[in-house]
Design an enzyme around this catalytic site. Sequence first.
Site, PDB file in Angstrom:
ATOM      1  N   GLY A  65       0.813  -1.217   0.000  1.00  0.00           N
ATOM      2  CA  GLY A  65       0.000   0.000   0.000  1.00  0.00           C
ATOM      3  C   GLY A  65       0.840   1.258   0.000  1.00  0.00           C
ATOM      4  O   GLY A  65       0.584   2.193  -0.764  1.00  0.00           O
ATOM      5  N   GLU A  66       1.856   1.302   0.859  1.00  0.00           N
ATOM      6  CA  GLU A  66       2.693   2.500   0.941  1.00  0.00           C
ATOM      7  C   GLU A  66       3.491   2.712  -0.336  1.00  0.00           C
ATOM      8  O   GLU A  66       3.685   3.839  -0.773  1.00  0.00           O
ATOM      9  CB  GLU A  66       3.630   2.441   2.140  1.00  0.00           C
ATOM     10  CG  GLU A  66       4.442   3.715   2.285  1.00  0.00           C
ATOM     11  CD  GLU A  66       5.043   3.909   3.661  1.00  0.00           C
ATOM     12  OE1 GLU A  66       5.779   4.902   3.800  1.00  0.00           O
ATOM     13  OE2 GLU A  66       4.776   3.126   4.576  1.00  0.00           O
ATOM     14  N   SER A  67       3.943   1.630  -0.948  1.00  0.00           N
ATOM     15  CA  SER A  67       4.676   1.757  -2.213  1.00  0.00           C
ATOM     16  C   SER A  67       3.798   2.418  -3.268  1.00  0.00           C
ATOM     17  O   SER A  67       4.223   3.355  -3.956  1.00  0.00           O
ATOM     18  CB  SER A  67       5.147   0.384  -2.699  1.00  0.00           C
ATOM     19  OG  SER A  67       6.047  -0.191  -1.779  1.00  0.00           O
TER      20      SER A  67
END
Length: 141
Positions: A65-67
């Site tokens: 998700g953060e990527s």
Amino acid sequence: MTRLPDDLDPELVERLVTTRGGALAQKMEIDFVELSAERSLARMPVAGNTQVIGLLHGGAHVVLGESLGSISSAIHAGPGRYAVGIEINATHSRSVTEGMVTGTCTALVLGRTLCTHEIVITDDEGRRLSTVRMTNLLRDR
């Protein structure tokens, strides 16, 4: 990486291509399929990203998700600017032990100084595994 916007900052393209999304994304075998500020998509194998009892690690959901949220925000920031994550949260609704997972990142807010994205992670059958929400601060270099 398959699809990138035509008007993307050449420096960002160079970094994305040469690092394939960064060292952690490489270790987790994240494959970026589509990248834009509004919508991005990536896939990741469960194998190699599990916790001790064989489930996809909750942290792996967050890394995927953060990527996606970080790259989508960096694309929105544009040349001469960069994105810094200031908040992230995840709700895990279902577990998975094999196959591939897909993260679909959708912009909720694309502002001048803040971007917020929702990333929905699904299994091979399209079932929601987790929902990640990330906010990035946009800064000048």
